[in-house]
Design a protein around this motif. Sequence first.
Motif, PDB file in Angstrom:
ATOM      1  N   GLN A 130       0.807  -1.217   0.000  1.00  0.00           N
ATOM      2  CA  GLN A 130       0.000   0.000   0.000  1.00  0.00           C
ATOM      3  C   GLN A 130       0.850   1.281   0.000  1.00  0.00           C
ATOM      4  OE1 GLN A 130      -3.687  -0.547   2.672  1.00  0.00           O
ATOM      5  NE2 GLN A 130      -2.322  -2.166   3.377  1.00  0.00           N
ATOM      6  N   HIS A 131       2.173   1.136  -0.005  1.00  0.00           N
ATOM      7  CA  HIS A 131       3.026   2.318   0.036  1.00  0.00           C
ATOM      8  C   HIS A 131       2.940   3.073  -1.291  1.00  0.00           C
ATOM      9  CE1 HIS A 131       6.623   4.847   0.335  1.00  0.00           C
ATOM     10  NE2 HIS A 131       6.545   4.668   1.642  1.00  0.00           N
ATOM     11  N   PRO A 132       2.833   4.404  -1.267  1.00  0.00           N
ATOM     12  CA  PRO A 132       2.670   5.180  -2.510  1.00  0.00           C
ATOM     13  C   PRO A 132       3.768   4.947  -3.542  1.00  0.00           C
ATOM     14  CG  PRO A 132       2.299   6.579  -0.586  1.00  0.00           C
ATOM     15  CD  PRO A 132       2.788   5.265  -0.067  1.00  0.00           C
ATOM     16  N   GLN A 133       4.995   4.670  -3.089  1.00  0.00           N
ATOM     17  CA  GLN A 133       6.101   4.482  -4.030  1.00  0.00           C
ATOM     18  C   GLN A 133       6.208   3.050  -4.552  1.00  0.00           C
ATOM     19  OE1 GLN A 133       9.186   6.284  -1.409  1.00  0.00           O
ATOM     20  NE2 GLN A 133       9.646   7.615  -3.153  1.00  0.00           N
ATOM     21  N   LEU A 134       5.441   2.132  -3.973  1.00  0.00           N
ATOM     22  CA  LEU A 134       5.534   0.724  -4.367  1.00  0.00           C
ATOM     23  C   LEU A 134       4.232   0.152  -4.899  1.00  0.00           C
ATOM     24  CD1 LEU A 134       7.594  -0.777  -1.363  1.00  0.00           C
ATOM     25  CD2 LEU A 134       8.471   0.289  -3.450  1.00  0.00           C
ATOM     26  N   CYS A 135       3.123   0.771  -4.600  1.00  0.00           N
ATOM     27  CA  CYS A 135       1.822   0.151  -4.833  1.00  0.00           C
ATOM     28  C   CYS A 135       1.529  -0.158  -6.303  1.00  0.00           C
ATOM     29  CB  CYS A 135       0.704   0.995  -4.218  1.00  0.00           C
ATOM     30  SG  CYS A 135       0.553   2.644  -4.921  1.00  0.00           S
ATOM     31  N   THR A 136       2.181   0.525  -7.229  1.00  0.00           N
ATOM     32  CA  THR A 136       1.937   0.259  -8.659  1.00  0.00           C
ATOM     33  C   THR A 136       2.998  -0.656  -9.270  1.00  0.00           C
ATOM     34  OG1 THR A 136       3.195   2.225  -9.340  1.00  0.00           O
ATOM     35  CG2 THR A 136       0.828   2.513  -8.927  1.00  0.00           C
ATOM     36  N   LEU A 137       3.952  -1.118  -8.467  1.00  0.00           N
ATOM     37  CA  LEU A 137       5.074  -1.899  -8.986  1.00  0.00           C
ATOM     38  C   LEU A 137       4.789  -3.406  -8.938  1.00  0.00           C
ATOM     39  CD1 LEU A 137       8.085  -0.063  -7.282  1.00  0.00           C
ATOM     40  CD2 LEU A 137       6.977   0.458  -9.462  1.00  0.00           C
ATOM     41  N   PRO A 138       5.446  -4.176  -9.796  1.00  0.00           N
ATOM     42  CA  PRO A 138       5.335  -5.634  -9.713  1.00  0.00           C
ATOM     43  C   PRO A 138       5.987  -6.155  -8.428  1.00  0.00           C
ATOM     44  CG  PRO A 138       6.192  -4.952 -11.864  1.00  0.00           C
ATOM     45  CD  PRO A 138       6.220  -3.748 -10.981  1.00  0.00           C
ATOM     46  N   PHE A 139       5.338  -7.146  -7.800  1.00  0.00           N
ATOM     47  CA  PHE A 139       5.852  -7.769  -6.578  1.00  0.00           C
ATOM     48  C   PHE A 139       6.140  -9.243  -6.841  1.00  0.00           C
ATOM     49  CE2 PHE A 139       4.542  -4.080  -4.323  1.00  0.00           C
ATOM     50  CZ  PHE A 139       4.988  -4.162  -3.003  1.00  0.00           C
ATOM     51  N   LEU A 140       7.316  -9.695  -6.413  1.00  0.00           N
ATOM     52  CA  LEU A 140       7.607 -11.122  -6.333  1.00  0.00           C
ATOM     53  C   LEU A 140       7.677 -11.480  -4.854  1.00  0.00           C
ATOM     54  CD1 LEU A 140       8.440 -13.913  -7.349  1.00  0.00           C
ATOM     55  CD2 LEU A 140      10.808 -13.085  -7.478  1.00  0.00           C
ATOM     56  N   ILE A 141       6.743 -12.309  -4.403  1.00  0.00           N
ATOM     57  CA  ILE A 141       6.680 -12.720  -3.004  1.00  0.00           C
ATOM     58  C   ILE A 141       7.165 -14.163  -2.918  1.00  0.00           C
ATOM     59  CG2 ILE A 141       5.189 -12.967  -0.972  1.00  0.00           C
ATOM     60  CD1 ILE A 141       3.213 -11.036  -2.533  1.00  0.00           C
ATOM     61  N   LEU A 142       8.249 -14.377  -2.195  1.00  0.00           N
ATOM     62  CA  LEU A 142       8.866 -15.695  -2.111  1.00  0.00           C
ATOM     63  C   LEU A 142       8.614 -16.315  -0.742  1.00  0.00           C
ATOM     64  CD1 LEU A 142      12.291 -14.892  -3.830  1.00  0.00           C
ATOM     65  CD2 LEU A 142      10.367 -16.164  -4.811  1.00  0.00           C
ATOM     66  N   LYS A 186      14.861 -19.521 -10.125  1.00  0.00           N
ATOM     67  CA  LYS A 186      15.133 -18.786 -11.360  1.00  0.00           C
ATOM     68  C   LYS A 186      13.859 -18.586 -12.176  1.00  0.00           C
ATOM     69  CE  LYS A 186      19.975 -20.202 -11.792  1.00  0.00           C
ATOM     70  NZ  LYS A 186      20.949 -21.007 -12.566  1.00  0.00           N
ATOM     71  N   ASP A 187      12.990 -19.579 -12.171  1.00  0.00           N
ATOM     72  CA  ASP A 187      11.721 -19.446 -12.884  1.00  0.00           C
ATOM     73  C   ASP A 187      10.867 -18.343 -12.262  1.00  0.00           C
ATOM     74  OD1 ASP A 187       9.643 -20.514 -14.824  1.00  0.00           O
ATOM     75  OD2 ASP A 187       8.584 -20.802 -12.925  1.00  0.00           O
ATOM     76  N   SER A 188      10.897 -18.226 -10.934  1.00  0.00           N
ATOM     77  CA  SER A 188      10.149 -17.154 -10.257  1.00  0.00           C
ATOM     78  C   SER A 188      10.653 -15.785 -10.698  1.00  0.00           C
ATOM     79  CB  SER A 188      10.293 -17.296  -8.736  1.00  0.00           C
ATOM     80  OG  SER A 188       9.790 -18.527  -8.282  1.00  0.00           O
ATOM     81  N   PHE A 189      11.967 -15.644 -10.791  1.00  0.00           N
ATOM     82  CA  PHE A 189      12.539 -14.368 -11.224  1.00  0.00           C
ATOM     83  C   PHE A 189      12.254 -14.106 -12.702  1.00  0.00           C
ATOM     84  CE2 PHE A 189      14.623 -14.352  -7.183  1.00  0.00           C
ATOM     85  CZ  PHE A 189      14.944 -13.017  -6.958  1.00  0.00           C
ATOM     86  N   SER A 190      12.181 -15.152 -13.496  1.00  0.00           N
ATOM     87  CA  SER A 190      11.818 -14.985 -14.910  1.00  0.00           C
ATOM     88  C   SER A 190      10.405 -14.426 -15.036  1.00  0.00           C
ATOM     89  CB  SER A 190      11.925 -16.316 -15.652  1.00  0.00           C
ATOM     90  OG  SER A 190      13.261 -16.743 -15.730  1.00  0.00           O
ATOM     91  N   GLN A 191       9.506 -14.906 -14.179  1.00  0.00           N
ATOM     92  CA  GLN A 191       8.138 -14.384 -14.178  1.00  0.00           C
ATOM     93  C   GLN A 191       8.124 -12.909 -13.772  1.00  0.00           C
ATOM     94  OE1 GLN A 191       5.020 -16.907 -12.381  1.00  0.00           O
ATOM     95  NE2 GLN A 191       6.546 -18.531 -12.255  1.00  0.00           N
ATOM     96  N   LEU A 192       8.964 -12.559 -12.800  1.00  0.00           N
ATOM     97  CA  LEU A 192       9.054 -11.153 -12.386  1.00  0.00           C
ATOM     98  C   LEU A 192       9.582 -10.288 -13.533  1.00  0.00           C
ATOM     99  CD1 LEU A 192       8.966  -8.873 -10.290  1.00  0.00           C
ATOM    100  CD2 LEU A 192      11.255  -9.585  -9.542  1.00  0.00           C
ATOM    101  N   ILE A 193      10.582 -10.773 -14.242  1.00  0.00           N
ATOM    102  CA  ILE A 193      11.131 -10.026 -15.378  1.00  0.00           C
ATOM    103  C   ILE A 193      10.054  -9.817 -16.436  1.00  0.00           C
ATOM    104  CG2 ILE A 193      12.782 -10.149 -17.303  1.00  0.00           C
ATOM    105  CD1 ILE A 193      14.712 -11.559 -15.308  1.00  0.00           C
TER     106      ILE A 193
END
Length: 206
Positions: A130-142, A186-193
């Motif tokens: 919910q942070h204003p500087q992050l809320c529109t960014l892609p998130f990878l939750i591991l 690595k597959d998780s990071f590929s999805q983030l990319i």
Amino acid sequence: MSECIQISFAVCRVGIYTCFRALCCKGPPPARPEYDLVCIGLTGSGKTSLLSKLCSESPDSVVSTTGFSIKAVPFQNAILNVKELGGADNIRKYWSRYYQGSQGVIFVLDSASSEDDLETARNELHSALQHPQLCTLPFLILANHQDKPAARSVQEVKKYFELEPLARGKRWILQPCSLDDMEALKDSFSQLINLLEEKDHEAVRM
């Protein structure tokens, strides 16, 4: 006969020239795009170990991050410049000072942690989403440490962290991981990319 020899010689010269161009005049490959990411999570969640493994660093040299560190994590189609922030109690209140300029977020949680730590991790993730500087960014939750007996499944983590209602409309990926399964990591990071590239393309269209 001489005309045939001349034609054959000309064709041969063209073929040699084409091969020479292909081998010697190809030019450098196109530069891989670079993305600036911030990596957050509680102390002990495994942030440093995961990033070090992706950088092919020796596990013996891994030291828990107390302030912040930056690693350039190379992938075939991109380079991720990851700013990892320490997860101790006295550091987390300063996380937001390092969010500026981030293009994506990696949040690492210990899926085998105590209930108290899991509750703290949930609160920190909610705050980041919910942070204003992050809320529109892609998130990878591991959901890390899946190799431990007490690890919660991805479905359990998703339900406990209330990700479906909270992150609706946002770009996020929740993936299980451990140091024992680097291909899955690595597959998780590929999805983030992929999400980062999609955001880039949307910005160009606008």
